[in-house]
Scaffold this motif. Structure first.
Motif, mmCIF file in Angstrom:
data_model
loop_
_atom_site.group_PDB
_atom_site.id
_atom_site.type_symbol
_atom_site.label_atom_id
_atom_site.label_comp_id
_atom_site.label_asym_id
_atom_site.label_seq_id
_atom_site.Cartn_x
_atom_site.Cartn_y
_atom_site.Cartn_z
ATOM 1 N N LEU A 54 -11.732 -40.438 -74.148
ATOM 2 C CA LEU A 54 -9.960 -40.964 -73.491
ATOM 3 C C LEU A 54 -10.517 -39.910 -72.176
ATOM 4 O O LEU A 54 -9.489 -39.938 -71.854
ATOM 5 N N MET A 55 -11.209 -39.424 -71.451
ATOM 6 C CA MET A 55 -11.848 -39.517 -70.111
ATOM 7 C C MET A 55 -12.497 -40.051 -69.149
ATOM 8 O O MET A 55 -12.413 -40.241 -68.129
ATOM 9 N N GLY A 56 -12.832 -40.891 -70.173
ATOM 10 C CA GLY A 56 -13.257 -42.692 -69.633
ATOM 11 C C GLY A 56 -14.943 -42.492 -68.794
ATOM 12 O O GLY A 56 -15.200 -43.508 -68.668
ATOM 13 N N ALA A 57 -15.700 -41.735 -70.276
ATOM 14 C CA ALA A 57 -17.056 -41.013 -70.071
ATOM 15 C C ALA A 57 -18.037 -42.392 -71.794
ATOM 16 O O ALA A 57 -18.660 -41.137 -71.885
ATOM 17 N N ASP A 58 -17.594 -43.122 -70.609
ATOM 18 C CA ASP A 58 -17.930 -44.064 -72.324
ATOM 19 C C ASP A 58 -19.682 -43.876 -72.156
ATOM 20 O O ASP A 58 -20.094 -44.090 -73.204
ATOM 21 N N ALA A 59 -20.535 -44.163 -71.051
ATOM 22 C CA ALA A 59 -21.705 -43.765 -71.491
ATOM 23 C C ALA A 59 -22.204 -42.365 -72.494
ATOM 24 O O ALA A 59 -22.971 -42.805 -72.635
ATOM 25 N N GLU A 60 -21.262 -41.498 -71.899
ATOM 26 C CA GLU A 60 -21.577 -39.847 -72.657
ATOM 27 C C GLU A 60 -21.112 -40.393 -73.745
ATOM 28 O O GLU A 60 -21.927 -39.422 -75.109
ATOM 29 N N ALA A 61 -19.749 -41.424 -74.233
ATOM 30 C CA ALA A 61 -19.792 -41.086 -75.761
ATOM 31 C C ALA A 61 -20.093 -42.125 -76.827
ATOM 32 O O ALA A 61 -20.843 -41.546 -77.674
ATOM 33 N N LEU A 62 -21.396 -43.080 -76.390
ATOM 34 C CA LEU A 62 -22.015 -44.219 -77.166
ATOM 35 C C LEU A 62 -22.134 -43.321 -77.972
ATOM 36 O O LEU A 62 -22.459 -43.923 -78.981
ATOM 37 N N PRO A 63 -23.596 -42.412 -76.740
ATOM 38 C CA PRO A 63 -24.481 -42.125 -78.625
ATOM 39 C C PRO A 63 -23.752 -40.816 -79.303
ATOM 40 O O PRO A 63 -23.657 -40.805 -80.403
ATOM 41 N N LEU A 64 -22.344 -40.808 -79.142
ATOM 42 C CA LEU A 64 -22.314 -39.868 -80.742
ATOM 43 C C LEU A 64 -21.412 -40.436 -81.174
ATOM 44 O O LEU A 64 -21.701 -40.129 -82.938
#
Length: 183
Positions: A88-98
């Motif tokens: 939701l904050m637009g940090a897609d690369a940080e969300a990917l491993p999660l």
């Protein structure tokens, strides 16, 4: 919600422990922020990661989820909270491993595979996202199969399917026409 039975096309799930959890307050705070968004990147229609995001309202929540996950690395509730917060904050690369971890731990949870595929697509790896969804076509339950098929037939993934893959997707839809119609 464990699957208990399937009767006449209906899936019957059990309800586990509904006692309040420590993460409930953080999820409630996320819901309050989400309710005020004009164009969220996720909603009932699915993932819309091309939409712009404002990380501001989410930064404090991300820090809280990170702290919870650092305290309890096996806590998938904290991992989920952080994954959605990052999305939701637009940090897609940080969300990917999660999303990868959640999907690996819970392959039958459709939102994890669709979030993973949408994130992979957004980060420029649409073929991997397609393959994530194609794997869901082999799920033991019809729900994940149908939802993956619906996403694969959408504008983002349809052009990435070859003829054999398209036939596979269409076979999933044809195998459950009543459920497909309801989608």
């Amino acid at each position: 919600f464990p699957l208990l039975d399937a009767v006449d096309g209906y899936l019957i799930f059990g309800v586990g422990d509904l006692a309040p959890q420590a993460a409930d307050a953080l999820f409630a705070e996320m819901n309050a922020i989400y309710a005020g968004l004009d164009a969220p990147r996720w909603g009932p229609e699915g993932f819309a990661l091309v939409r712009a995001a404002d990380p501001g309202p989410w930064e404090a929540l991300a820090a809280q989820w990170e702290a919870r996950l650092a305290e309890a690395p096996a806590d998938d509730s904290a991992r989920l909270g952080l994954a959605f917060t990052r999305l939701l904050m637009g940090a897609d690369a940080e969300a990917l491993p999660l999303w990868e971890q959640l999907q690996a731990a819970h392959p039958g949870v459709t939102v994890f595979s669709t979030a993973l595929a949408a994130t992979q697509l957004r980060l420029g790896d649409g073929l991997v996202g397609r393959d994530t969804l194609l794997a869901q076509l082999d799920a033991p339950e019809p729900g994940p199969r149908l939802l993956a098929a619906r996403m694969l037939l959408g504008v983002d993934f349809l052009h990435l399917l070859d003829d054999a893959q398209l036939d596979r997707v269409l076979a999933v839809a044809a195998a459950a026409p009543d459920a497909w119609y309801l989608l």
